[in-house]
Design an enzyme around this catalytic site. Structure first.
Site, PDB file in Angstrom:
ATOM      1  N   ASP A 130      26.132  45.327  40.194  1.00 54.78           N
ATOM      2  CA  ASP A 130      27.159  45.320  41.229  1.00 54.78           C
ATOM      3  C   ASP A 130      28.649  45.426  40.408  1.00 54.78           C
ATOM      4  OD1 ASP A 130      28.900  45.538  43.606  1.00 54.78           O
ATOM      5  OD2 ASP A 130      28.213  43.528  44.200  1.00 54.78           O
ATOM      6  N   CYS A 186      43.175  49.436  68.531  1.00 55.63           N
ATOM      7  CA  CYS A 186      44.272  48.676  68.065  1.00 55.63           C
ATOM      8  C   CYS A 186      45.392  49.690  68.319  1.00 55.63           C
ATOM      9  CB  CYS A 186      43.963  48.600  66.488  1.00 55.63           C
ATOM     10  SG  CYS A 186      45.604  47.975  65.477  1.00 55.63           S
ATOM     11  N   GLU A 227      28.257  36.845  34.331  1.00 60.33           N
ATOM     12  CA  GLU A 227      29.526  37.277  34.879  1.00 60.33           C
ATOM     13  C   GLU A 227      30.695  36.886  33.970  1.00 60.33           C
ATOM     14  OE1 GLU A 227      32.764  38.014  36.799  1.00 60.33           O
ATOM     15  OE2 GLU A 227      30.823  38.501  37.586  1.00 60.33           O
ATOM     16  N   CYS A 276      30.275  50.309  45.685  1.00 58.80           N
ATOM     17  CA  CYS A 276      31.180  50.871  46.973  1.00 58.80           C
ATOM     18  C   CYS A 276      31.927  52.234  46.396  1.00 58.80           C
ATOM     19  CB  CYS A 276      32.124  49.794  47.305  1.00 58.80           C
ATOM     20  SG  CYS A 276      33.042  49.341  46.019  1.00 58.80           S
ATOM     21  N   CYS A 284      45.179  42.135  65.064  1.00 59.59           N
ATOM     22  CA  CYS A 284      44.379  43.128  64.257  1.00 59.59           C
ATOM     23  C   CYS A 284      42.945  42.762  64.578  1.00 59.59           C
ATOM     24  CB  CYS A 284      44.404  42.544  62.836  1.00 59.59           C
ATOM     25  SG  CYS A 284      43.441  43.643  61.605  1.00 59.59           S
ATOM     26  N   TYR A 324      26.229  41.385  37.279  1.00 61.46           N
ATOM     27  CA  TYR A 324      27.683  41.391  37.342  1.00 61.46           C
ATOM     28  C   TYR A 324      27.484  40.291  38.734  1.00 61.46           C
ATOM     29  CZ  TYR A 324      28.736  45.422  34.740  1.00 61.46           C
ATOM     30  OH  TYR A 324      28.961  46.512  33.948  1.00 61.46           O
ATOM     31  N   GLN A 344      32.152  39.059  49.772  1.00 61.93           N
ATOM     32  CA  GLN A 344      31.958  40.330  50.680  1.00 61.93           C
ATOM     33  C   GLN A 344      32.644  40.174  51.944  1.00 61.93           C
ATOM     34  OE1 GLN A 344      30.653  43.331  50.296  1.00 61.93           O
ATOM     35  NE2 GLN A 344      29.661  42.780  48.169  1.00 61.93           N
ATOM     36  N   CYS A 390      49.103  52.373  60.890  1.00 61.86           N
ATOM     37  CA  CYS A 390      48.588  51.527  59.936  1.00 61.86           C
ATOM     38  C   CYS A 390      47.729  52.189  59.148  1.00 61.86           C
ATOM     39  CB  CYS A 390      48.041  50.207  60.808  1.00 61.86           C
ATOM     40  SG  CYS A 390      47.459  48.906  59.909  1.00 61.86           S
ATOM     41  N   CYS A 407      42.890  51.472  59.043  1.00 66.04           N
ATOM     42  CA  CYS A 407      41.878  52.000  59.623  1.00 66.04           C
ATOM     43  C   CYS A 407      41.883  53.552  60.076  1.00 66.04           C
ATOM     44  CB  CYS A 407      41.293  51.245  61.048  1.00 66.04           C
ATOM     45  SG  CYS A 407      41.055  49.520  60.893  1.00 66.04           S
TER      46      CYS A 407
END
Length: 420
Positions: free
Chosen positions: A351, A67, A310, A377, A143, A289, A263, A73, A76
């Site tokens: 999750d 990139c 949920e 995550c 991108c 969740y 996701q 930016c 990343c």
């Protein structure tokens, strides 16, 4: 004061660590083995962050970035790092944060893998925010981690703004009309959804121009944003096309809507789903969740008896649509995880949001459920949940990491907990 030396390690948030006589300096876009000279720093959250530095010598871990905006930016941090080294460092950061050694599965694609991108539309540019500069925007033309079609999306937006005269958002004054362009792609279906997030109700001539410039999209939304917060959220109104686009993961089809979370890496999603399946025991499963049914519908398709809970009513509605679309018998209900009565289940899948389980962890301990599959995550949130709560009743049996986020320090973890 200038700092010069070799990057010796990585911080948990993916910055190179330069150690010197007067402490540590955290240098973005650098990796172990780089030699740097830091010319200017700022203090943020108790750390010195490099604002201006010179790369004196390159680490053997480096690769050329694809990139042209890499290095400024904020999307990343790790694009200049060889992919196998990205995976190795992610394993190390996860183990450092949790004490768990885990296998890591790389993303099948590391370019063009993101199925959604939120381009901020501002008076200083259209694209993504610069690293460490919340009021500065990298004015993008492409991108490569999102889509080969990005130039066309951004060109259509700029032409649309030029014709309609709608004003981009001013980050400093918090004024303007168009704030974000959100584009979603079904990587395995070819579907495209375009959503403009704006602070105004669109006039008829604006909507006609919108439909003309984005005629390639299968679904067009205009989302009215009624606050000044800098996020891509608004009251989504269908302008043209289908209310949903579709995405496939193995033999499961999912509906995607602007209000629903999905996701972001379509290519690595099957790896994540398979990891959850492999850790799921018995027949009766509670998806605590559940979201739009990403895990629950997939597991139901494989013969598990699934019930999902949920808190978001719209997500539950989407989960039910996904259930019907795939011809499975999973059941989804609106409810708060921390208030759910956990009955006779063989496995509970959690999750949670980035903050972790918190109060819901005590429910799991009291439930008597033998197996918990924890998807996260945020390794630090998992560690807090485990050390403060879950450890009383569960032990870590196995874990696998799935790289849903190439070129960043983030990783998705699937952890199997069994009752002691």
């Amino acid at each position: 004061m200038r700092h010069e030396g070799k990057i010796e390690g990585m911080s948990n948030d993916g910055l190179g660590v330069l150690r010197g006589g007067d402490g540590e300096v955290y240098v973005p876009f650098t990796y172990p083995g780089d030699r740097v000279k830091v010319k200017r720093t700022k203090r943020r959250f108790g750390r010195k962050i490099a604002l201006d530095f010179e790369l004196l010598g390159e680490s053997p871990l480096r690769q050329g970035a694809r990139c042209p905006y890499f290095g400024t930016c904020g999307g990343c941090l790790w694009q200049g790092l060889k992919y196998k080294e990205q995976l190795r460092l992610k394993r190390g950061l996860f183990e450092r944060a949790t004490g768990i050694s885990a296998e890591i599965k790389g993303s099948p694609k590391v370019w063009g893998f993101r199925n959604v991108s939120n381009f901020i539309v501002t008076t200083s540019g259209i694209g993504l925010k610069k690293y460490g500069a919340p009021l500065e925007v990298e004015n993008l033309e492409e991108c490569p981690v999102f889509s080969k079609h990005t130039p066309g999306y951004l060109r259509a937006l700029r032409d649309f703004l030029r014709e309609t005269g709608l004003r981009p958002w001013d980050l400093r004054r918090r004024t303007g009309e168009v704030h974000y362009l959100q584009v979603r792609e079904g990587k395995f279906t070819g579907d495209v959804m375009v959503n403009i997030i704006a602070h105004v109700e669109p006039q008829e001539e604006v909507l006609e121009a919108f439909k003309d410039y984005f005629s390639f999209a299968d679904s067009l939304y205009w989302s009215v944003k009624r606050d000044e917060r800098d996020d891509p959220r608004g009251d989504a109104q269908l302008v043209a096309g289908e209310p949903y686009i579709r995405e496939r993961a193995e033999d499961v089809t999912y509906l995607i809507h602007p209000k629903g979370f999905f996701q972001t890496n379509s290519y690595a999603l099957p790896l994540l789903l398979k990891a959850v399946e492999d850790f799921t025991e018995g027949e009766k499963v509670l998806d605590l969740y559940a979201g739009v049914g990403t895990f629950g519908v997939y597991l139901s398709k494989r013969g598990f008896e699934v019930e999902g809970v949920e808190v978001n009513p719209f997500a539950v509605e989407m989960a039910k649509k996904n259930t019907e679309l795939n011809g499975v018998n999973a059941e989804f209900h609106v409810g708060r995880a921390e208030e759910t009565l956990i009955g006779e289940y063989d496995t509970v899948i959690v999750d949670p949001p980035r903050k972790g389980l918190k109060e819901a962890a005590e429910l799991l301990i009291k439930s008597g459920v033998e197996n918990v599959v924890y998807v996260s995550c945020n390794p630090r949130a998992f560690r807090l949940d485990y050390e403060n709560h879950l450890k009383k009743a569960y032990r870590v049996e196995e874990a696998v990491l799935v790289d849903m986020f190439p070129h960043t320090p983030h990783v998705e973890a699937v952890i199997k907990l069994v009752r002691r």
